[in-house]
Design an enzyme around this catalytic site. Structure first.
Site, PDB file in Angstrom:
ATOM      1  N   GLU A  90      -1.216  -1.449  -0.928  1.00  0.00           N
ATOM      2  CA  GLU A  90       0.021  -2.108  -0.509  1.00  0.00           C
ATOM      3  C   GLU A  90      -0.341  -3.449   0.112  1.00  0.00           C
ATOM      4  O   GLU A  90      -0.928  -3.518   1.182  1.00  0.00           O
ATOM      5  CB  GLU A  90       0.781  -1.275   0.523  1.00  0.00           C
ATOM      6  CG  GLU A  90       2.126  -1.903   0.832  1.00  0.00           C
ATOM      7  CD  GLU A  90       2.626  -1.703   2.262  1.00  0.00           C
ATOM      8  OE1 GLU A  90       3.812  -1.931   2.498  1.00  0.00           O
ATOM      9  OE2 GLU A  90       1.817  -1.362   3.151  1.00  0.00           O
ATOM     10  N   ASP A 105      -1.988   2.163   2.670  1.00  0.00           N
ATOM     11  CA  ASP A 105      -0.922   1.557   3.464  1.00  0.00           C
ATOM     12  C   ASP A 105      -1.425   0.334   4.226  1.00  0.00           C
ATOM     13  O   ASP A 105      -2.430   0.405   4.934  1.00  0.00           O
ATOM     14  CB  ASP A 105      -0.406   2.595   4.470  1.00  0.00           C
ATOM     15  CG  ASP A 105       0.711   2.052   5.320  1.00  0.00           C
ATOM     16  OD1 ASP A 105       1.760   1.714   4.752  1.00  0.00           O
ATOM     17  OD2 ASP A 105       0.539   1.952   6.555  1.00  0.00           O
ATOM     18  N   HIS A 151      10.434   2.501  -0.319  1.00  0.00           N
ATOM     19  CA  HIS A 151      11.030   2.967   0.932  1.00  0.00           C
ATOM     20  C   HIS A 151      11.175   1.872   1.982  1.00  0.00           C
ATOM     21  O   HIS A 151      11.738   2.107   3.041  1.00  0.00           O
ATOM     22  CB  HIS A 151      10.175   4.115   1.486  1.00  0.00           C
ATOM     23  CG  HIS A 151       8.796   3.652   1.857  1.00  0.00           C
ATOM     24  ND1 HIS A 151       7.875   3.253   0.910  1.00  0.00           N
ATOM     25  CD2 HIS A 151       8.194   3.474   3.064  1.00  0.00           C
ATOM     26  CE1 HIS A 151       6.780   2.864   1.530  1.00  0.00           C
ATOM     27  NE2 HIS A 151       6.939   2.987   2.823  1.00  0.00           N
ATOM     28  N   ASP A 152      10.620   0.697   1.732  1.00  0.00           N
ATOM     29  CA  ASP A 152      10.723  -0.403   2.693  1.00  0.00           C
ATOM     30  C   ASP A 152      11.773  -1.437   2.302  1.00  0.00           C
ATOM     31  O   ASP A 152      11.962  -2.419   3.026  1.00  0.00           O
ATOM     32  CB  ASP A 152       9.371  -1.118   2.832  1.00  0.00           C
ATOM     33  CG  ASP A 152       8.349  -0.276   3.570  1.00  0.00           C
ATOM     34  OD1 ASP A 152       8.744   0.479   4.479  1.00  0.00           O
ATOM     35  OD2 ASP A 152       7.159  -0.357   3.230  1.00  0.00           O
ATOM     36  N   ASP A 199      -0.576   8.840   0.440  1.00  0.00           N
ATOM     37  CA  ASP A 199      -0.460   7.611   1.212  1.00  0.00           C
ATOM     38  C   ASP A 199      -1.466   7.711   2.357  1.00  0.00           C
ATOM     39  O   ASP A 199      -1.441   8.670   3.124  1.00  0.00           O
ATOM     40  CB  ASP A 199       0.964   7.549   1.783  1.00  0.00           C
ATOM     41  CG  ASP A 199       1.506   6.155   1.870  1.00  0.00           C
ATOM     42  OD1 ASP A 199       0.771   5.270   2.330  1.00  0.00           O
ATOM     43  OD2 ASP A 199       2.677   5.951   1.483  1.00  0.00           O
TER      44      ASP A 199
HETATM   45  C1  GLC Z   1       3.775   0.035   5.367  1.00  0.00           C
HETATM   46  C2  GLC Z   1       4.753   1.117   5.033  1.00  0.00           C
HETATM   47  C3  GLC Z   1       5.862   1.082   6.044  1.00  0.00           C
HETATM   48  C4  GLC Z   1       5.277   1.352   7.417  1.00  0.00           C
HETATM   49  C5  GLC Z   1       4.130   0.384   7.704  1.00  0.00           C
HETATM   50  C6  GLC Z   1       3.337   0.851   8.873  1.00  0.00           C
HETATM   51  O1  GLC Z   1       4.300  -1.222   5.259  1.00  0.00           O
HETATM   52  O2  GLC Z   1       5.200   0.985   3.717  1.00  0.00           O
HETATM   53  O3  GLC Z   1       6.895   1.995   5.741  1.00  0.00           O
HETATM   54  O4  GLC Z   1       6.258   1.213   8.380  1.00  0.00           O
HETATM   55  O5  GLC Z   1       3.242   0.253   6.640  1.00  0.00           O
HETATM   56  O6  GLC Z   1       2.488   1.904   8.532  1.00  0.00           O
END
Ligand code: GLC
Ligand code: CA
Length: 557
Positions: free
Chosen positions: A256, A198, A335-336, A96
């Site tokens: 993402e 990310d 995880h979100d 990541d």
């Molecule tokens: C992405 C991640 C999340 C994080 C955010 C900030 O959305 O999946 O868990 O809080 O980025 O890095």
């Protein structure tokens, strides 16, 4: 891996997967210990949530040193052992990479603050503001304004889209772009096969001298039009990915793109450009439009049900649009988000059947499966018992509001656990023993699981785990990696599609409801072989199929 179509990703939240040194925190050696398990499950690519040095304000998404492993997770030597062991099994590893921001403890930011003349000042986004006020009314995703006063006391503010301890990088600055390329190359040279990028859709920002139009000018507003998916994102991304391909031509890029619609997903995965191989959009999943909520409690802490009808419409059209173009990411949880079984809001007694049906539905489609750890066990949210464990002011105020209205504390915490992302980050359930075999110490996130575990499910031929193994074994056939997909959309209660490859076909039929469905089959279907089934009665001679609640059938002919 011969092609990305063969990829089957398994997402590991490192802190919660396996603790090898008994400090209650999952670690890299723990992952290495469990590679046999992952290999036997049938996955071939591991995506680890962030593992670089971090103050852990946002569980690793706040990086203070991109070139070293977070000490609670292990050492560089542990990392090297992990990469080698992954590769020895013919598997791949993707990391990541947080591109949009760093931790405020990163030396760049510390230097930028301590010396306004520092070359690192321009690594971040600063603005003087308007007459003693913040520069604009844009809101941060973690609450409040995106602007925070310069800790050194100048008249400037710095920009943070997430927590105020996570200042955004200035991607207009070529030095920042080069620095991120250097970081990625460093890890590629250490054997990493690709990256999950990310929040990359936020790296470009519009001119700060614009407000979101709103009647309530005091309240910061989410300003996606000014900081999400701007055209420059694609320019920066292309430059970045191109540079990585110079040293690793087949680097795998999973982006993402939480808010991306299908048009953007198409652009971000343009096969003629150096962008993403596949992107994760959250638009697959929306809540039912009129949830049954309790008035006295804030909506955010209450469970919202997944709108399966909307999901089906979206997925069917996205599969069609991307068919000749790129590989959609196939996923149910991450995880979100709350775990998928919690989002369905069905009787616990039906969860096993639903989990099996959902596995077939999602992962036999065209695209790249991405399984969230524990999903293969039918894991649901861990029950958290302390409001502070949510690490979110909203959770604490939810419990405070609820108890003041006479609600029982335990049930408020239950409601939060199934609706909050922290409930989905509880530790992997390895055994039915103490702390689920994850550790001999109290886990960093102490939450009670639903009792499913690898140990128990391995012994049970009808378990979700064994069913996942069968789905993933089937998935490796050309029919599923290469085949075309055509949907059957007439019956809203069913999710049905056919995969075609050369002269072969596979028919997939899933019952989305909790009641029995009778289905009339075609001659071809009746002449086909059953490859996989659950709660399905297939009567060839009468051309009839009966699918029980959440039943599923896969035929091949
Ligand atoms: C992405 C991640 C999340 C994080 C955010 C900030 O959305 O999946 O868990 O809080 O980025 O890095
Ligand atoms: Ca540990």
């Amino acid at each position: 891996m011969h092609s990305n179509a063969e990829r089957i990703i398994y997402q590991i939240y490192p802190k919660s997967f396996m603790d090898s040194n008994h400090d209650g925190i999952g670690d890299l050696n723990g992952i290495t210990q469990r590679l046999d398990y992952l290999q036997s499950l049938g996955v071939n690519t591991l995506w680890l949530n962030p593992i670089f040095v971090s103050p852990q304000v946002d569980n690793g998404y706040d990086v203070s040193n991109y070139f070293r492993i977070e000490p609670t997770l292990g050492t560089m030597a542990d990392f090297e052992k992990l990469v080698t062991s992954v590769h020895d099994r013919g598997m791949e590893l993707i990391l990541d990479l947080v591109l949009n921001h760093t931790s405020d403890q990163h030396p760049w930011f510390k230097d930028a603050v301590s010396d306004p003349q520092s070359i690192y000042r321009n690594y971040y986004l600063w603005d003087k503001g308007r007459a003693g006020q913040v520069p604009n009314n844009w809101a941060s995703f973690f609450g409040g304004s995106v602007w925070e006063k310069d800790p050194a006391g100048t008249d400037e503010y710095y920009f943070h889209l997430f927590d105020k301890a996570m200042p955004d990088l200035n991607w207009k600055n070529p030095e920042v772009r080069q620095a991120m390329v250097d970081i990625a190359k460093f890890w590629l040279q250490r054997g990493v096969d690709g990256f999950r990028l990310d929040a990359f859709i936020h790296i470009a920002k519009a001119d700060f001298r614009q407000d979101v139009f709103t009647a309530d000018s005091q309240q910061p507003q989410i300003a996606d039009e000014y900081y999400a998916n701007l055209p420059q994102v694609q320019e920066y991304l292309a430059e970045f990915v191109h540079a990585l391909k110079e040293i690793k031509a087949d680097v795998f890029i999973l982006g993402e793109a939480s808010s991306a619609d299908i048009d953007l997903v198409e652009s971000y995965t343009d096969p003629k450009r150096d962008l993403c191989d596949s992107v994760v959009s959250f638009r697959y999943f929306q809540d039912v439009p009129e949830p049954q909520l309790i008035d006295q409690l804030p909506a955010a802490g209450q469970p919202h049900k997944l709108d399966l009808a909307q999901f089906k419409r979206t997925m069917v059209s996205w599969q069609a649009v991307l068919q000749e173009w790129s590989l959609p990411t196939l996923y149910w949880s991450n995880h979100d988000l709350p775990r998928i079984l919690d989002k369905l809001q069905i009787e616990p007694s039906m969860q096993t059947d639903a989990a099996k049906m959902l596995a077939v539905l999602m992962y036999l489609q065209r695209g790249i499966p991405c399984i969230y750890y524990g999903e293969e066990l039918g894991m649901t949210a861990g029950q958290l018992t302390d409001p502070a464990d949510f690490n979110d002011e909203l959770a604490e105020s939810f419990v405070a509001t609820g108890t003041s209205h006479g609600f029982v504390r335990e049930s408020l915490l239950e409601s939060l656990s199934v609706s909050h992302k922290m409930g989905a980050r509880s530790v992997m359930q390895w055994t039915d023993g103490v702390f689920a075999g994850f550790s001999s110490q109290t886990p960093w996130l102490n939450a009670k699981g639903n009792g499913n575990s690898v140990l128990l499910e391995k012994r049970d031929p009808d378990s979700v785990l064994n069913f996942y193994g069968q789905v993933l074994a089937l998935r490796q056939k050309k029919l599923f990696t290469e085949g075309r997909i055509v949907f059957e959309v007439n019956d809203p209660d069913l999710y049905g599609y056919t995969r075609f490859w050369e002269k072969q076909q596979a028919y997939i039929m899933c019952n989305l409801t909790d009641h029995e469905k009778k289905i009339k089959l075609t001659e071809e279907q009746c002449a086909s072989r059953v490859k996989l089934k659950n709660r399905a009665q297939f009567d060839r001679t009468a051309n009839k199929l009966t699918l029980g609640a959440y039943g599923v059938l896969v035929l091949e002919g």
